[in-house]
Write an enzyme that holds these catalytic residues in place. Sequence first.
Site: not given
Length: 304
Positions: A11-12, A149, A173
């Site tokens: 992700v980073g 999504r 989440h």
Amino acid sequence: MKVSIIGAGAVGATVAMRVVESGLADVVLLDVLNNVACGKSLDILDAAPIIGHEKSIIGTDDYNQIKSSDIVVITAGLARKPGMTREELIAKNAGIVREVSGNIKIHAPSSIVIVVTNPLDSMTYLTYKTTGFKRQKVFGMAGVLDGSRFVQLISEEMKVKRSSVETYILGSHGDSMVPLLSHTRVSGKPIEKVLSKDRLEAIIKRTCDRGMEIVSLLGTGSACYSPSAAVYRMIDAILNDTKNVHVVSTCLNGEYGLKGISIGVPCVIGRNGIEDIVELKLSKDEVNALSKSAEAIKRSIELL
Ligand code: A3D
């Protein structure tokens, strides 16, 4: 503008790439694994002449490099692996997030912090507490991704443009996320009028399980392209002072009848971080679902 990203994993590194390649800001990519941060930074940098931007990216393991960051993104930490309990994940990531946010407090005290590490809502709360920053300056990314999504799956099902679907997903989440059907519209029409109950339930379930659907297809690792796009959208909202409404995890102080937990709610995001919390009118079912979601987060915060 300067954005520092802690954690040079999937992700980073993808957030780093999006930020420099869009010309939004210079990036510092920091990881305990210095070589990984440096290697990925060089790789992203080598694409700059092809993409055609003049932004810089530095890989490091030295927190001195994050000083005067406008934004710091926390992506350091583990994703849940098979066989790992939720409690074990919290214990592992809490240790990492405490260390990271302590360093942000020292080295980038004027920054706005975006948390990505899971379990998202409790890690956002922990970052808020550890940095001691104002709540407007510490928030978590989840609702933007969950909402995206949901929109994608609705547009696929109904064969309509993604841009014609509006929605918000509030709450935690996780399994207890709260899609606001009362605020979900397709070309201006309430979703419940244009989609059958069965299909809608199936789409909601698939939205909740989407992260796991991707994990099981990948075998190792988890989603990174869509999470990084959600983080990018939040960075853009801050640096360009868009004042658009995005669902982010923030510590509530009575809004939505909740206090002392971080949870996803719609917020106006601009140069000062959270500039307002938008209190939407919810149906009775949605109010109940949100309070159930809050209970799940409370339990997770108690484990901390
Ligand atoms: P991964 O590719 O494993 O990267 C994590 C990186 O963190 C690794 O490079 C580690 O070396 C680094 N790291 C570990 N400890 C430290 C530390 N103390 N200081 C600095 N760096 C450290 O994971 P990923 O990028 O796929 O995911 C990162 C986190 O984000 C996980 O907790 C995921 O569960 C979470 N995540 C959340 C979402 C949401 O929608 C909220 C989406 C995707 C991932």
